[in-house]
Scaffold this active site. Sequence first.
Site, PDB file in Angstrom:
ATOM      1  N   ASN A   1       0.977  -1.295  -0.052  1.00 22.59           N
ATOM      2  CA  ASN A   1       0.132   0.004   0.023  1.00 22.59           C
ATOM      3  C   ASN A   1       0.774   1.137  -0.092  1.00 22.59           C
ATOM      4  O   ASN A   1       1.531   1.461   1.257  1.00 22.59           O
ATOM      5  CB  ASN A   1      -0.855  -0.011   1.369  1.00 22.59           C
ATOM      6  CG  ASN A   1      -1.711   1.262   1.432  1.00 22.59           C
ATOM      7  OD1 ASN A   1      -1.909   1.853   0.361  1.00 22.59           O
ATOM      8  ND2 ASN A   1      -2.337   1.401   2.428  1.00 22.59           N
TER       9      ASN A   1
ATOM     10  N   LYS B   1       0.088   4.171  -0.379  1.00 24.75           N
ATOM     11  CA  LYS B   1      -0.530   5.501   0.325  1.00 24.75           C
ATOM     12  C   LYS B   1      -0.195   6.802  -0.855  1.00 24.75           C
ATOM     13  O   LYS B   1      -0.006   6.465  -2.039  1.00 24.75           O
ATOM     14  CB  LYS B   1       0.013   5.925   1.585  1.00 24.75           C
ATOM     15  CG  LYS B   1      -0.109   4.400   2.264  1.00 24.75           C
ATOM     16  CD  LYS B   1       0.181   4.808   4.005  1.00 24.75           C
ATOM     17  CE  LYS B   1       0.334   3.731   4.777  1.00 24.75           C
ATOM     18  NZ  LYS B   1       0.018   3.675   6.313  1.00 24.75           N
TER      19      LYS B   1
ATOM     20  N   HIS C   1      -9.554   1.089   4.952  1.00 23.28           N
ATOM     21  CA  HIS C   1      -8.058   1.065   5.608  1.00 23.28           C
ATOM     22  C   HIS C   1      -8.233   2.344   6.771  1.00 23.28           C
ATOM     23  O   HIS C   1      -9.201   3.085   6.515  1.00 23.28           O
ATOM     24  CB  HIS C   1      -7.102   1.979   4.598  1.00 23.28           C
ATOM     25  CG  HIS C   1      -5.537   1.910   5.248  1.00 23.28           C
ATOM     26  ND1 HIS C   1      -5.254   2.788   6.149  1.00 23.28           N
ATOM     27  CD2 HIS C   1      -4.517   1.146   4.829  1.00 23.28           C
ATOM     28  CE1 HIS C   1      -4.146   2.593   6.284  1.00 23.28           C
ATOM     29  NE2 HIS C   1      -3.496   1.517   5.820  1.00 23.28           N
TER      30      HIS C   1
ATOM     31  N   GLU D   1      -6.968   4.784   7.866  1.00 22.89           N
ATOM     32  CA  GLU D   1      -6.656   6.152   7.529  1.00 22.89           C
ATOM     33  C   GLU D   1      -7.956   6.598   6.703  1.00 22.89           C
ATOM     34  O   GLU D   1      -8.311   7.837   6.968  1.00 22.89           O
ATOM     35  CB  GLU D   1      -5.430   6.302   6.426  1.00 22.89           C
ATOM     36  CG  GLU D   1      -4.096   6.170   7.441  1.00 22.89           C
ATOM     37  CD  GLU D   1      -2.877   5.518   6.611  1.00 22.89           C
ATOM     38  OE1 GLU D   1      -2.772   5.767   5.598  1.00 22.89           O
ATOM     39  OE2 GLU D   1      -2.231   5.157   7.196  1.00 22.89           O
TER      40      GLU D   1
ATOM     41  N   GLU E   1      -5.319  -5.005  10.699  1.00 21.18           N
ATOM     42  CA  GLU E   1      -4.534  -4.044  10.951  1.00 21.18           C
ATOM     43  C   GLU E   1      -4.533  -3.185  12.214  1.00 21.18           C
ATOM     44  O   GLU E   1      -5.472  -2.143  12.105  1.00 21.18           O
ATOM     45  CB  GLU E   1      -4.487  -2.999   9.535  1.00 21.18           C
ATOM     46  CG  GLU E   1      -4.028  -3.527   8.212  1.00 21.18           C
ATOM     47  CD  GLU E   1      -3.391  -2.370   7.339  1.00 21.18           C
ATOM     48  OE1 GLU E   1      -2.421  -2.865   6.853  1.00 21.18           O
ATOM     49  OE2 GLU E   1      -4.238  -1.481   7.243  1.00 21.18           O
TER      50      GLU E   1
ATOM     51  N   GLY F   1       2.213   2.432  10.700  1.00 17.88           N
ATOM     52  CA  GLY F   1       3.433   3.482  10.538  1.00 17.88           C
ATOM     53  C   GLY F   1       4.067   3.983  11.869  1.00 17.88           C
ATOM     54  O   GLY F   1       4.513   5.012  11.925  1.00 17.88           O
TER      55      GLY F   1
ATOM     56  N   SER G   1       3.447  -1.735  10.436  1.00 18.27           N
ATOM     57  CA  SER G   1       5.002  -1.897  10.744  1.00 18.27           C
ATOM     58  C   SER G   1       5.339  -3.249  10.551  1.00 18.27           C
ATOM     59  O   SER G   1       6.407  -3.625  11.060  1.00 18.27           O
ATOM     60  CB  SER G   1       5.186  -1.454  12.052  1.00 18.27           C
ATOM     61  OG  SER G   1       4.844  -0.177  12.273  1.00 18.27           O
TER      62      SER G   1
HETATM   63  C1  PEP Z   1      -0.766   0.336   5.894  1.00 17.94           C
HETATM   64  O1  PEP Z   1      -0.758   1.395   5.623  1.00 17.94           O
HETATM   65  O2  PEP Z   1      -1.662  -0.520   5.462  1.00 17.94           O
HETATM   66  C2  PEP Z   1       0.407  -0.151   6.682  1.00 17.94           C
HETATM   67  C3  PEP Z   1       0.368  -1.508   7.288  1.00 17.94           C
HETATM   68  O3  PEP Z   1       1.443   0.674   6.955  1.00 17.94           O
HETATM   69  P1  PEP Z   1       2.790   0.364   7.695  1.00 17.94           P
HETATM   70  O4  PEP Z   1       3.188  -0.982   7.129  1.00 17.94           O
HETATM   71  O5  PEP Z   1       3.648   1.551   7.048  1.00 17.94           O
HETATM   72  O6  PEP Z   1       2.482   0.276   9.195  1.00 17.94           O
END
Ligand code: PEP
Length: 254
Positions: free
Chosen positions: A9, A11, A99, A101, A171, A177, A217
């Site tokens: 992803n 973003k 997601h 976000e 998630e 992040g 992460s």
């Molecule tokens: C994501 O945005 O789906 C995600 C898992 O981000 P990150 O790997 O940066 O934590």
Amino acid sequence: MRKKIVAGNWKMNKTFQEAENLIIEIADELEEIELAAGNRAVILCPPFVYLELATDMAPDSFFSVGAQNMSDSDSGAFTGEISGPMLKSMEVEYCIIGHSERRKYFGENNELLARKVDASLSHDICPIFCCGELLPDREAGKHFDVVKQQLEESLFHLKKEDFEKLIIAYEPVWAIGTGVNATPEQAQEMHAFIRKLIAEKYGEDTASQTSILYGGSCNAKNAQSLFAQPDVDGGLIGGASLNSADFIKIINSF
Ligand code: PEP
């Protein structure tokens, strides 16, 4: 069918040239990997404006292409939105839906996400449905309840044959992040719980065939221990998908 999947992803990152370079680097590396043999799949989810770059290259490469979001409507006066028919006409096969976000910054709730899931499936685009709790939910011991509610309100209206087409990504929002991933044990515990809920609703056969990805992460260092868990079928990767070397290491972590 249950597969081992790594989805990137991106973003809201990368310029056109950077996006092109990253896609080429990943495509070159993937040529060396025996993806099909291990029933593995790689999905790139760049910003909308670079989808065509990716879908143009996908037929000759070992990756598929996903969008990061889509409208619940097919067309109309919705300035700035992108619809399922548009994505389908660009040969996009997957779409991230729900997601955290999108939930946080764009007010997307479980009810809207249910409509987005429906829209996605109606255009034969596979939803990668994200669920996961906030840190206060976990601290209060409510993480299982939150995830259960997200699944019940956005997915469990689906017929069995439609449910079987989608992918789930767990998630935990506190891990996205932040550099603080869920431990392999925490991920396994939640993935097993999600699979149990699916089994109760749709039966063991459906539950055992559903791919459940971990996101938050996940990186080249911790992917192997996360992916080694029996109910973790791969990862939805944010930050670490922006660098081809890291992303390839994650793909090789099964
Ligand atoms: C994501 O945005 O789906 C995600 C898992 O981000 P990150 O790997 O940066 O934590």
